[in-house]
Design an enzyme around this catalytic site. Sequence first.
Site, PDB file in Angstrom:
ATOM      1  N   CYS A 133       0.833  -1.203   0.000  1.00 20.97           N
ATOM      2  CA  CYS A 133       0.000   0.000   0.000  1.00 20.97           C
ATOM      3  C   CYS A 133       0.867   1.252   0.000  1.00 20.97           C
ATOM      4  CB  CYS A 133      -0.933   0.000   1.214  1.00 20.97           C
ATOM      5  SG  CYS A 133      -2.009   1.451   1.310  1.00 20.97           S
ATOM      6  N   CYS A 136      -0.364   4.086   2.251  1.00 21.79           N
ATOM      7  CA  CYS A 136      -0.206   3.785   3.679  1.00 21.79           C
ATOM      8  C   CYS A 136       1.230   4.006   4.136  1.00 21.79           C
ATOM      9  CB  CYS A 136      -0.580   2.331   3.967  1.00 21.79           C
ATOM     10  SG  CYS A 136      -2.228   1.834   3.438  1.00 21.79           S
ATOM     11  N   ASP A 137       2.189   3.580   3.324  1.00 19.63           N
ATOM     12  CA  ASP A 137       3.573   3.482   3.786  1.00 19.63           C
ATOM     13  C   ASP A 137       4.572   4.373   3.069  1.00 19.63           C
ATOM     14  OD1 ASP A 137       2.700   1.514   5.563  1.00 19.63           O
ATOM     15  OD2 ASP A 137       3.034  -0.089   4.103  1.00 19.63           O
TER      16      ASP A 137
END
Length: 316
Positions: A133, A136-137
């Site tokens: 992701c 997300c990261d």
Amino acid sequence: MHHKAIIIGTGPAGLTAAIYLARANLSPLVIEGIQPGGQLTTTTEVDNFPGFPDGIMGPELMENMRNQALRFGANIVSGRVAGVDLSKRPFTLTLEDGGVLTADSVIISTGASAKKLGITGENENIGRGVSTCATCDGFFFRNKKIIVIGGGDTAMEEAQFLTRFASEVRVVHRRNELKASKIMQDHARGNQKVAWSLDRTPLEVISGPLGVTGLKVLNNATGEEEVLEADGIFLAIGHTPNTGFLGGQLPTDELGYLKVIPGTSQTTIPGVFACGDVQDRIYRQAITSAGSGCMAALDCERFLTEQVHREAVVQI
């Protein structure tokens, strides 16, 4: 055993639905599935969930949501649903251990599993430099070298996004030609931070004590192996919605995601609702999953209330 509402899955969507239904005194039964807590349990720090200015570890966030659902009266059990019969109410759910449950309503929040390569070092380094992701990261890879594996629109989109943080984003694809649409390819190729390693097959994630250090690949043109240096590797080869247990009883789109009536969580079968990544092919974020879980709970509560009223009219 019969229940008014059964929730299948315990990611942010399922647990949010459980919190709302439990607060409505509907005592939902939540079946955890094969990955209790969902994909966030494999994530280290979550920085983009509102209410946690200093961030929170993924497993801790899911444990908090689980405890909140339990506090209001949800019943959470271990197990996996092997099959369902949605042809008539009450609906019937068969568990892998042979148990049989019935329900007036069902909320499906089984998520979608990121496709993986199946190469050495991949699973061991999830959360240590391997991610599925970008949104997300990506923040954790400022001024670092990143590899994005994939050749479709998702890979191009994630590569573009990651250039906001990384010093270099290298796209690795096993074919010499990309599957992405021309406009997505043009955008990525026009970005000076994006480098290309096409016609290379990933073989192994290389890592050290602190995490990922590179990706070993096979150069398909020369037959030679080489190691591409990287601090992070993002898998962008797609997701598979976890719907196999449904046996095709609910319609899906061409990628396998459950269809819902726009603006609701209602599937084509009254009393059956879907929320989270199992019906979301676009956003796939913890916060959007939680929001759709709230929608499913409210839709479910409304459905059950209307059922009671209809039964009362029939009895009169």
